[in-house]
Design a protein around this motif. Structure first.
Motif, mmCIF file in Angstrom:
data_model
loop_
_atom_site.group_PDB
_atom_site.id
_atom_site.type_symbol
_atom_site.label_atom_id
_atom_site.label_comp_id
_atom_site.label_asym_id
_atom_site.label_seq_id
_atom_site.Cartn_x
_atom_site.Cartn_y
_atom_site.Cartn_z
ATOM 1 N N TYR A 1 0.668 -1.105 -0.107
ATOM 2 C CA TYR A 1 -0.300 -0.279 0.252
ATOM 3 C C TYR A 1 1.029 1.319 -0.081
ATOM 4 O O TYR A 1 0.753 1.937 -0.434
ATOM 5 C CB TYR A 1 -0.922 -0.195 0.989
ATOM 6 C CG TYR A 1 -2.005 -1.473 1.485
ATOM 7 C CD1 TYR A 1 -2.556 -1.491 0.051
ATOM 8 C CD2 TYR A 1 -1.530 -2.194 2.135
ATOM 9 C CE1 TYR A 1 -3.501 -2.216 0.343
ATOM 10 C CE2 TYR A 1 -2.343 -3.590 1.791
ATOM 11 C CZ TYR A 1 -3.222 -3.690 0.850
ATOM 12 O OH TYR A 1 -4.528 -4.603 0.996
ATOM 13 N N ALA A 2 1.457 1.244 0.358
ATOM 14 C CA ALA A 2 2.938 2.388 0.674
ATOM 15 C C ALA A 2 3.588 2.742 -0.613
ATOM 16 O O ALA A 2 3.602 3.642 -1.561
ATOM 17 C CB ALA A 2 3.912 1.491 1.863
ATOM 18 N N PHE A 3 3.428 1.731 -1.684
ATOM 19 C CA PHE A 3 4.068 1.408 -2.987
ATOM 20 C C PHE A 3 3.379 2.180 -3.810
ATOM 21 O O PHE A 3 3.307 2.999 -5.356
ATOM 22 C CB PHE A 3 4.260 0.438 -3.508
ATOM 23 C CG PHE A 3 4.854 0.468 -4.558
ATOM 24 C CD1 PHE A 3 6.386 0.250 -5.083
ATOM 25 C CD2 PHE A 3 4.563 0.068 -5.942
ATOM 26 C CE1 PHE A 3 7.048 0.751 -6.225
ATOM 27 C CE2 PHE A 3 4.762 -0.402 -7.351
ATOM 28 C CZ PHE A 3 5.782 0.316 -6.871
ATOM 29 N N LEU A 4 1.523 2.026 -3.585
ATOM 30 C CA LEU A 4 0.576 2.186 -4.469
ATOM 31 C C LEU A 4 0.737 3.633 -3.740
ATOM 32 O O LEU A 4 0.366 4.475 -5.414
ATOM 33 C CB LEU A 4 -0.445 1.828 -4.000
ATOM 34 C CG LEU A 4 -0.592 0.025 -4.574
ATOM 35 C CD1 LEU A 4 -1.877 -0.480 -4.299
ATOM 36 C CD2 LEU A 4 -0.359 -0.083 -5.697
ATOM 37 N N LEU B 1 3.366 10.160 -7.246
ATOM 38 C CA LEU B 1 4.412 10.355 -8.599
ATOM 39 C C LEU B 1 3.519 10.779 -9.642
ATOM 40 O O LEU B 1 3.694 12.129 -9.989
ATOM 41 C CB LEU B 1 4.775 9.538 -8.760
ATOM 42 C CG LEU B 1 5.955 9.305 -8.003
ATOM 43 C CD1 LEU B 1 6.916 7.858 -8.652
ATOM 44 C CD2 LEU B 1 7.351 10.049 -8.096
ATOM 45 N N ARG B 2 2.362 10.280 -9.419
ATOM 46 C CA ARG B 2 1.007 11.109 -10.439
ATOM 47 C C ARG B 2 0.537 12.379 -9.925
ATOM 48 O O ARG B 2 -0.043 12.979 -10.953
ATOM 49 C CB ARG B 2 -0.210 10.308 -11.205
ATOM 50 C CG ARG B 2 0.407 9.099 -11.072
ATOM 51 C CD ARG B 2 -0.958 8.323 -11.663
ATOM 52 N NE ARG B 2 -0.425 6.517 -12.219
ATOM 53 C CZ ARG B 2 -0.637 5.547 -11.059
ATOM 54 N NH1 ARG B 2 -0.845 5.940 -10.163
ATOM 55 N NH2 ARG B 2 0.245 4.505 -11.710
ATOM 56 N N ALA B 3 0.328 12.435 -8.994
ATOM 57 C CA ALA B 3 -0.055 14.280 -8.536
ATOM 58 C C ALA B 3 0.648 14.983 -8.491
ATOM 59 O O ALA B 3 0.575 16.378 -8.644
ATOM 60 C CB ALA B 3 -0.425 13.833 -7.089
ATOM 61 N N LEU B 4 2.029 14.294 -9.003
ATOM 62 C CA LEU B 4 3.320 16.025 -9.075
ATOM 63 C C LEU B 4 3.666 15.978 -10.513
ATOM 64 O O LEU B 4 3.842 16.608 -10.920
ATOM 65 C CB LEU B 4 4.373 15.495 -8.100
ATOM 66 C CG LEU B 4 4.505 15.256 -6.588
ATOM 67 C CD1 LEU B 4 5.951 14.607 -5.891
ATOM 68 C CD2 LEU B 4 4.404 17.020 -6.260
ATOM 69 N N GLY B 5 2.455 15.271 -11.553
ATOM 70 C CA GLY B 5 2.648 15.655 -12.513
ATOM 71 C C GLY B 5 4.234 14.078 -13.688
ATOM 72 O O GLY B 5 3.837 14.509 -14.553
ATOM 73 N N PHE C 1 11.489 -4.037 -2.615
ATOM 74 C CA PHE C 1 9.941 -2.993 -2.762
ATOM 75 C C PHE C 1 11.445 -1.559 -3.336
ATOM 76 O O PHE C 1 10.230 -0.723 -3.584
ATOM 77 C CB PHE C 1 9.541 -2.773 -1.345
ATOM 78 C CG PHE C 1 8.079 -4.061 -1.671
ATOM 79 C CD1 PHE C 1 6.796 -2.995 -2.251
ATOM 80 C CD2 PHE C 1 8.102 -4.593 -1.158
ATOM 81 C CE1 PHE C 1 5.723 -3.347 -2.430
ATOM 82 C CE2 PHE C 1 6.560 -6.162 -0.930
ATOM 83 C CZ PHE C 1 5.989 -5.023 -1.760
ATOM 84 N N LEU C 2 12.225 -1.408 -2.156
ATOM 85 C CA LEU C 2 12.886 -0.635 -2.882
ATOM 86 C C LEU C 2 13.774 -0.005 -4.016
ATOM 87 O O LEU C 2 13.408 0.548 -4.603
ATOM 88 C CB LEU C 2 13.989 0.008 -1.578
ATOM 89 C CG LEU C 2 15.281 1.192 -1.415
ATOM 90 C CD1 LEU C 2 14.533 2.342 -1.370
ATOM 91 C CD2 LEU C 2 16.462 1.138 -0.268
ATOM 92 N N TRP D 1 12.877 1.911 -9.427
ATOM 93 C CA TRP D 1 12.649 1.866 -10.924
ATOM 94 C C TRP D 1 11.835 2.711 -11.732
ATOM 95 O O TRP D 1 11.644 2.855 -12.656
ATOM 96 C CB TRP D 1 11.726 0.027 -10.723
ATOM 97 C CG TRP D 1 11.736 -0.302 -12.256
ATOM 98 C CD1 TRP D 1 11.054 0.036 -12.944
ATOM 99 C CD2 TRP D 1 12.690 -0.599 -13.128
ATOM 100 N NE1 TRP D 1 10.761 -0.048 -14.396
ATOM 101 C CE2 TRP D 1 11.478 -0.898 -15.053
ATOM 102 C CE3 TRP D 1 13.674 -1.204 -13.382
ATOM 103 C CZ2 TRP D 1 12.062 -1.276 -15.852
ATOM 104 C CZ3 TRP D 1 14.715 -1.388 -14.943
ATOM 105 C CH2 TRP D 1 13.472 -2.089 -15.934
ATOM 106 N N VAL D 2 10.410 2.641 -10.634
ATOM 107 C CA VAL D 2 9.494 3.874 -11.153
ATOM 108 C C VAL D 2 9.572 4.944 -11.294
ATOM 109 O O VAL D 2 8.606 6.142 -12.758
ATOM 110 C CB VAL D 2 8.181 3.268 -10.616
ATOM 111 C CG1 VAL D 2 7.439 2.560 -10.222
ATOM 112 C CG2 VAL D 2 8.343 4.012 -9.225
ATOM 113 N N ILE D 3 10.542 5.677 -11.499
ATOM 114 C CA ILE D 3 10.978 7.265 -12.058
ATOM 115 C C ILE D 3 12.862 6.324 -12.664
ATOM 116 O O ILE D 3 13.223 7.470 -13.035
ATOM 117 C CB ILE D 3 11.169 7.553 -10.547
ATOM 118 C CG1 ILE D 3 12.344 7.171 -9.625
ATOM 119 C CG2 ILE D 3 9.464 7.750 -9.524
ATOM 120 C CD1 ILE D 3 12.676 7.862 -8.851
ATOM 121 N N HIS D 4 13.205 5.729 -12.481
ATOM 122 C CA HIS D 4 14.347 5.737 -13.280
ATOM 123 C C HIS D 4 14.586 4.684 -13.008
ATOM 124 O O HIS D 4 15.279 3.564 -13.176
ATOM 125 C CB HIS D 4 15.953 5.941 -12.523
ATOM 126 C CG HIS D 4 16.923 6.292 -13.006
ATOM 127 N ND1 HIS D 4 16.949 6.988 -13.292
ATOM 128 C CD2 HIS D 4 18.419 6.005 -12.794
ATOM 129 C CE1 HIS D 4 17.658 6.948 -14.374
ATOM 130 N NE2 HIS D 4 19.215 6.347 -14.058
#
Length: 364
Positions: free
Chosen positions: A168-171, A177-181, A232-233, A238-241
């Motif tokens: 849930y922390a990952f979600l 990230l989506r809220a920040l564009g 998880f880390l 990964w989802v940002i880089h």
């Protein structure tokens, strides 16, 4: 082809009612003071599970642009049974309830059957969007409920609740990230991710058994937590880089290092078993595991057996020490990442790293 409706869940609904009835009667007979609370919490969990399933019945299809399946399906039925077991676990958060082996048995079923519902879906060619959604929901809630229950029962320390909150922390991280564009990148298929999740589910099931001392569970739990949290880390980064990765067991130097860990763990486990006054069956079964580890035969399963042997030895009076802590760390590393190079026979790699019913990729 007719759409599925709630009538297709009648059997599952009857099974849920029967489970609540049997559990409620058992609690009333053994622990009457806690029976009403157990029944109320478990019933709430069952109602949520059924409502969630009914809400998404329209996804009982292989893809969004394909027709609905004519029936609910055996694979979805098994996933729903797994969810029922998680719902029944909720009742054990109530005080003054009878427990015994029941929480551990329920979550052991959840962990083991996680392998089979996907297998059924692929072998019967009934993979569906609904099945994927239910499986993710049951796995996520199951880990959260099991970790929280192990903490409440005093089997694991309070910080182990973070294991249940990790998904849930990952979600939430992706939503932030989506809220920040920023658009989170999709995670690539990663066999090690499946192994990490399955091993953590197995550990939580064992933690709910009324067998091993909490001190031993905490020690082994630390080693299980480290690779689980690291996975998880890594996914959060990964989802940002995005970057190119390969599984640790595919890297030659790491393969040699894990082989060395396997041999040292086998030697250390053997020396420990024969230098302390332990029961005959524990010593000889442990010696069998030592041989399997040394030869690299079913190394992951042998390492898990070694950890269970440690648990039984600790329960029998073997003191916790820095040596046993290091050996349990080594066995945990083998369980998570394999036996490394020069294994004689390691078919358990496929069990841990591939989905049931899916052929592993052919290596050139």
């Amino acid at each position: 082809m007719r759409p599925v409706t709630y009538r297709d869940l009648r059997f599952e609904m009857l099974v849920a009612l029967a489970a609540l009835l049997v559990g409620g009667l058992w609690q009333r007979h053994v622990a009457p003071a806690g029976a009403p609370c157990w029944l109320a919490l478990s019933a709430l969990g069952v109602l949520y599970l059924l409502a969630y399933t009914l809400r998404h019945l329209g996804e009982n299809r292989p893809a969004s642009d394909t027709p609905l399946y004519p029936t609910f399906g055996a694979a979805n039925g098994l996933t729903l049974l797994r969810g029922l077991a998680v719902a029944l676990l909720l009742g054990f958060f109530c005080p003054r309830t009878a427990q015994g082996w029941v929480p551990g048995a329920l979550y052991t079923f959840v962990a083991l059957s996680d392998w089979w519902d996907g297998f059924l879906a692929r072998r019967t060619r009934r993979a569906s969007l609904l099945g994927q959604r239910l499986d993710l929901m049951v796995d996520g809630l199951g880990v959260l409920v099991a970790s929280a229950l192990a903490v409440v029962l005093g089997r694991l320390p309070w910080w182990y609740l973070s294991v249940g909150l990790a998904r849930y922390a990952f979600l939430l991280w992706e939503a932030g990230l989506r809220a920040l564009g920023r658009s989170p990148q999709p995670l690539p298929p990663e066999p090690q991710r499946r192994a990490n999740a399955g091993l953590m589910m197995g550990f939580l099931a064992v933690a709910l058994w009324p067998v091993f001392p909490p001190q031993a569970l905490t020690l082994v739990g630390v080693w299980f937590f480290i690779p689980f949290a690291a996975g998880f880390l890594r996914d959060a980064l990964w989802v940002i880089h995005p970057r190119s990765t390969s599984a640790p067991h595919e890297k030659p130097l790491l393969g040699a290092a894990y082989a060395l860990v396997r041999l040292l763990s086998a030697a250390g486990l053997g020396a420990l078993l024969w230098s302390h006054p332990l029961s005959g069956w524990l010593r000889w079964s442990g010696s069998l595991l030592v041989g399997l580890l040394a030869l690299g035969v079913l190394p992951r399963l042998a390492a898990l057996g070694g950890l269970l042997t440690f648990g039984a030895a600790w329960a029998a009076g073997l003191p916790l020490s820095p040596i046993t802590a290091l050996l349990s760390a080594g066995l945990t590393a083998i369980a998570f990442y394999g036996g490394g190079a020069a294994c004689l026979w390691a078919p358990d790699e496929r069990f841990f790293l591939t989905r049931a019913g899916v052929q592993p990729p052919v290596k050139g």
